[in-house]
Scaffold this active site. Structure first.
Site, mmCIF file in Angstrom:
data_model
loop_
_atom_site.group_PDB
_atom_site.id
_atom_site.type_symbol
_atom_site.label_atom_id
_atom_site.label_comp_id
_atom_site.label_asym_id
_atom_site.label_seq_id
_atom_site.Cartn_x
_atom_site.Cartn_y
_atom_site.Cartn_z
ATOM 1 N N ASN A 9 0.876 -1.176 0.000
ATOM 2 C CA ASN A 9 0.000 0.000 0.000
ATOM 3 C C ASN A 9 0.913 1.225 0.000
ATOM 4 O OD1 ASN A 9 -1.863 2.002 0.439
ATOM 5 N ND2 ASN A 9 -2.367 1.380 2.544
ATOM 6 N N LYS A 11 0.155 4.255 -0.317
ATOM 7 C CA LYS A 11 -0.480 5.439 0.292
ATOM 8 C C LYS A 11 -0.203 6.689 -0.555
ATOM 9 C CE LYS A 11 0.010 3.216 4.733
ATOM 10 N NZ LYS A 11 -0.039 3.327 6.165
ATOM 11 N N HIS A 92 -9.622 0.726 5.006
ATOM 12 C CA HIS A 92 -8.335 1.014 5.660
ATOM 13 C C HIS A 92 -8.576 1.989 6.816
ATOM 14 C CE1 HIS A 92 -4.249 2.321 6.362
ATOM 15 N NE2 HIS A 92 -3.852 1.251 5.690
ATOM 16 N N GLU A 94 -6.931 4.417 7.846
ATOM 17 C CA GLU A 94 -6.712 5.842 7.522
ATOM 18 C C GLU A 94 -7.949 6.426 6.848
ATOM 19 O OE1 GLU A 94 -2.946 5.373 5.508
ATOM 20 O OE2 GLU A 94 -2.064 4.778 7.415
ATOM 21 N N GLU A 164 -5.491 -5.365 10.411
ATOM 22 C CA GLU A 164 -4.473 -4.332 10.623
ATOM 23 C C GLU A 164 -4.758 -3.603 11.940
ATOM 24 O OE1 GLU A 164 -2.580 -3.067 6.717
ATOM 25 O OE2 GLU A 164 -4.334 -1.810 6.973
ATOM 26 N N GLY A 170 2.187 1.903 10.772
ATOM 27 C CA GLY A 170 3.126 3.019 10.630
ATOM 28 C C GLY A 170 3.812 3.419 11.923
ATOM 29 N N SER A 210 3.227 -2.492 10.332
ATOM 30 C CA SER A 210 4.682 -2.519 10.536
ATOM 31 C C SER A 210 5.292 -3.885 10.228
ATOM 32 C CB SER A 210 5.042 -2.059 11.957
ATOM 33 O OG SER A 210 4.622 -0.718 12.141
HETATM 34 C C1 PEP Z 1 -0.989 -0.123 6.006
HETATM 35 O O1 PEP Z 1 -1.185 1.074 6.033
HETATM 36 O O2 PEP Z 1 -1.771 -0.864 5.401
HETATM 37 C C2 PEP Z 1 0.175 -0.641 6.718
HETATM 38 C C3 PEP Z 1 0.203 -1.894 7.051
HETATM 39 O O3 PEP Z 1 1.179 0.278 6.995
HETATM 40 P P1 PEP Z 1 2.611 -0.030 7.658
HETATM 41 O O4 PEP Z 1 3.107 -1.326 7.077
HETATM 42 O O5 PEP Z 1 3.450 1.130 7.295
HETATM 43 O O6 PEP Z 1 2.374 -0.159 9.120
#
Ligand code: PEP
Length: 247
Positions: A9, A11, A92, A94, A164, A170, A210
């Protein structure tokens, strides 16, 4: 059997030149394998990247769940289909937290994507507060129950779930492999109770939060973790390719 999937992703990152360079490097170094590789790219790069690879599926990070009309700045599923995009990310955290997408809206996006023949990665995940209160399974299965309330068994072949935990996105804080496995098992049991064992066994459940080159192997070794949705670590070809080869 559920498919193994690793999805990046991107973003709101990368200039046009950086996006093409990253995509080309991943494409050139990726071998055909048992793993389905997808990248969710910023919408302005969808058209230039689609069709460049038979090994990588390009997906949209967002869309508006209406066919067409006066929705300034939005992109419809029909428009995505018209440029060859048939994979979308929905739910997601976000989009939920920063852009106010609530459960009802997410449900309408799932419905719209399925009506337009699209494949979906549906995200779910709890906050730290919810986990600390011991309500994470109830919360996550509640999100799925709402998003999938109108989805019949036959359409589940188009849906992949990404767990997630918000506190791990993040932040550099990964859930332990035991925490991930416990939640993935709870999600699979929930799928079993709603759709039965065939759908539960064949739906891929990805971990996101992460996930990186150092921890992917341990996470992917969990029996109910079918791969990952990767944010920050998907922006570097070497790291992303290491994660893809971590099964
Ligand atoms: C995401 O936003 O889907 C995600 C998993 O981000 P990160 O790997 O940066 O934590």
């Amino acid at each position: 059997m559920s498919k193994r999937i690793v999805a990046g992703n991107w973003k709101m990152n990368l200039t046009a030149e950086e996006a093409v360079n990253l995509f080309k490097e991943i494409e050139e170094r990726l071998s055909f394998s048992e793993v389905d590789v997808k990248v969710f790219v910023p919408s302005i790069y969808l058209q230039s990247l689609t069709g460049l690879s038979e090994k990588i599926t390009i997906g949209a990070q967002n869309f508006y769940p209406v066919s067409k009309g006066a929705f300034t700045g939005e992109i419809s599923p029909i428009q995505l289909r018209s440029i060859g995009i048939n994979t979308v990310l929905i739910g997601h955290s976000e989009r939920r937290d920063l852009f106010g997408e609530n459960d009802d809206f997410i449900q309408s996006k799932v419905k719209s994507a399925l009506e337009n023949g699209m494949d979906i990665i549906l995200c779910c995940g709890e906050s730290l507060e919810t986990r600390d209160a011991g309500n994470e399974v109830k919360f996550v299965t509640g999100q799925l129950s709402s998003a999938l309330s109108i989805v019949e068994s036959a359409s589940m072949k188009n849906i992949t779930i990404a767990y997630e935990p918000i506190w791990a996105i993040g932040t550099g804080k990964t859930s332990s492999s035991q925490q991930a496995e416990d939640m993935h098992l709870a999600i699979r049991n929930w799928l079993d109770s709603k759709y039965g064992p065939t759908v539960a066994g064949s739906t891929s459940i990805l971990y996101g939060g992460s996930c990186n080159a150092a921890n992917a192997k341990e996470l992917f070794a969990c029996p109910n973790v079918d791969g990952g949705l990767i944010g920050g670590a998907s922006l570097d070809a070497e790291t992303f390719l290491t994660i893809i080869s971590s099964f």
